[in-house]
Design a protein around this motif. Sequence first.
Motif, short mmCIF file in Angstrom:
data_model
loop_
_atom_site.label_atom_id
_atom_site.label_comp_id
_atom_site.label_asym_id
_atom_site.label_seq_id
_atom_site.Cartn_x
_atom_site.Cartn_y
_atom_site.Cartn_z
N VAL A 15 -18.13 42.09 58.47
CA VAL A 15 -18.48 40.89 57.71
C VAL A 15 -19.99 40.64 57.78
O VAL A 15 -20.65 41.02 58.74
CB VAL A 15 -17.71 39.65 58.22
CG1 VAL A 15 -16.22 39.84 58.05
CG2 VAL A 15 -18.04 39.36 59.66
N GLU A 19 -20.97 31.98 57.66
CA GLU A 19 -19.67 31.35 57.90
C GLU A 19 -18.53 32.31 57.55
O GLU A 19 -18.58 32.99 56.52
CB GLU A 19 -19.52 30.07 57.07
CG GLU A 19 -20.43 28.95 57.52
CD GLU A 19 -20.07 28.41 58.89
OE1 GLU A 19 -18.88 28.20 59.16
OE2 GLU A 19 -21.00 28.17 59.68
N VAL A 20 -17.53 32.35 58.42
CA VAL A 20 -16.38 33.22 58.25
C VAL A 20 -15.12 32.41 58.51
O VAL A 20 -15.10 31.55 59.39
CB VAL A 20 -16.45 34.41 59.25
CG1 VAL A 20 -15.18 35.20 59.25
CG2 VAL A 20 -17.63 35.29 58.94
N HIS A 40 -20.76 33.48 62.17
CA HIS A 40 -20.61 34.82 62.73
C HIS A 40 -21.94 35.54 62.57
O HIS A 40 -22.60 35.41 61.54
CB HIS A 40 -19.49 35.57 62.00
CG HIS A 40 -19.10 36.86 62.65
ND1 HIS A 40 -19.73 38.03 62.38
CD2 HIS A 40 -18.14 37.13 63.55
CE1 HIS A 40 -19.18 39.00 63.09
NE2 HIS A 40 -18.20 38.47 63.82
N GLY A 42 -22.52 38.57 62.08
CA GLY A 42 -22.45 39.74 61.20
C GLY A 42 -21.98 40.94 61.99
O GLY A 42 -22.08 40.99 63.21
N GLU A 69 -12.49 34.93 54.30
CA GLU A 69 -13.47 34.30 53.42
C GLU A 69 -14.85 34.38 54.08
O GLU A 69 -15.00 34.03 55.24
CB GLU A 69 -13.11 32.85 53.16
CG GLU A 69 -11.78 32.66 52.48
CD GLU A 69 -11.36 31.20 52.41
OE1 GLU A 69 -12.24 30.33 52.22
OE2 GLU A 69 -10.16 30.94 52.55
N THR A 70 -15.83 34.84 53.30
CA THR A 70 -17.23 34.88 53.74
C THR A 70 -18.09 34.36 52.60
O THR A 70 -17.59 34.07 51.51
CB THR A 70 -17.69 36.32 54.10
OG1 THR A 70 -17.78 37.08 52.90
CG2 THR A 70 -16.74 36.98 55.08
#
Length: 83
Positions: A15, A19-20, A40, A42, A69-70
Amino acid sequence: APTPFNATLHLRAEVPAGEVRLAVYDLSGRLVDVLAEGPHAGGSLLATWKGRNASGADVPSGVYFLRLETAEGALARKAVLLR
Protein backbone atom coordinates in the motif's frame (compact mmCIF):
# COMPACT_ATOMS: atom_id res chain seq x y z
CA ALA A 1 -4.29 -16.88 1.83
CA PRO A 2 -5.67 -19.48 1.96
CA THR A 3 -9.27 -19.26 0.85
CA PRO A 4 -11.40 -21.13 1.60
CA PHE A 5 -10.08 -21.00 5.13
CA ASN A 6 -11.11 -22.52 8.43
CA ALA A 7 -9.40 -20.75 11.29
CA THR A 8 -7.15 -17.93 10.14
CA LEU A 9 -6.81 -15.85 6.99
CA HIS A 10 -3.52 -14.00 6.50
CA LEU A 11 -3.64 -10.88 4.36
CA ARG A 12 -0.74 -9.05 2.78
CA ALA A 13 -0.88 -6.03 0.48
CA GLU A 14 1.51 -3.39 -0.77
CA VAL A 15 0.00 0.00 0.00
CA PRO A 16 1.07 3.61 -0.52
CA ALA A 17 1.83 5.92 2.38
CA GLY A 18 -1.24 7.56 3.85
CA GLU A 19 -4.59 6.57 5.33
CA VAL A 20 -5.49 2.89 5.00
CA ARG A 21 -8.60 0.93 5.89
CA LEU A 22 -9.00 -2.83 5.61
CA ALA A 23 -12.45 -4.11 6.52
CA VAL A 24 -14.47 -7.33 6.30
CA TYR A 25 -18.09 -7.29 5.10
CA ASP A 26 -20.71 -10.02 4.87
CA LEU A 27 -22.77 -10.79 1.75
CA SER A 28 -25.39 -8.23 2.79
CA GLY A 29 -22.75 -5.49 2.88
CA ARG A 30 -22.78 -5.21 6.66
CA LEU A 31 -19.49 -4.41 8.32
CA VAL A 32 -18.14 -7.44 10.20
CA ASP A 33 -14.78 -6.13 11.42
CA VAL A 34 -12.09 -3.55 10.69
CA LEU A 35 -8.65 -5.17 10.51
CA ALA A 36 -6.57 -2.05 9.88
CA GLU A 37 -7.39 1.63 9.95
CA GLY A 38 -5.33 4.78 10.12
CA PRO A 39 -2.07 6.18 8.81
CA HIS A 40 0.41 3.79 7.22
CA ALA A 41 4.02 4.50 6.30
CA GLY A 42 3.67 2.65 2.98
CA GLY A 43 4.93 -0.75 1.92
CA SER A 44 3.64 -4.07 3.22
CA LEU A 45 0.39 -4.13 5.15
CA LEU A 46 -0.05 -7.38 7.08
CA ALA A 47 -3.31 -8.37 8.75
CA THR A 48 -4.97 -11.49 10.10
CA TRP A 49 -8.66 -12.31 10.29
CA LYS A 50 -9.70 -15.18 12.55
CA GLY A 51 -13.31 -15.39 11.37
CA ARG A 52 -14.67 -13.20 14.15
CA ASN A 53 -16.72 -10.02 14.23
CA ALA A 54 -15.69 -6.77 15.93
CA SER A 55 -17.06 -8.09 19.26
CA GLY A 56 -14.88 -11.19 19.06
CA ALA A 57 -17.71 -13.64 18.32
CA ASP A 58 -17.21 -16.30 15.66
CA VAL A 59 -19.07 -15.58 12.43
CA PRO A 60 -20.80 -18.39 10.51
CA SER A 61 -19.42 -20.15 7.46
CA GLY A 62 -20.00 -18.19 4.30
CA VAL A 63 -18.65 -15.73 1.79
CA TYR A 64 -17.10 -12.50 3.05
CA PHE A 65 -15.56 -9.55 1.28
CA LEU A 66 -12.30 -7.89 2.25
CA ARG A 67 -12.13 -4.26 1.17
CA LEU A 68 -8.87 -2.31 1.18
CA GLU A 69 -9.16 1.46 0.83
CA THR A 70 -6.22 3.83 0.27
CA ALA A 71 -5.79 7.31 -1.17
CA GLU A 72 -5.16 5.64 -4.55
CA GLY A 73 -8.47 3.76 -4.56
CA ALA A 74 -10.18 0.66 -3.28
CA LEU A 75 -9.81 -3.06 -3.89
CA ALA A 76 -12.14 -5.87 -2.83
CA ARG A 77 -11.52 -9.60 -2.65
CA LYS A 78 -13.72 -12.52 -1.71
CA ALA A 79 -12.91 -14.98 1.10
CA VAL A 80 -14.77 -18.17 1.92
CA LEU A 81 -14.95 -19.24 5.57
CA LEU A 82 -15.67 -22.92 6.19
CA ARG A 83 -16.17 -24.04 9.77
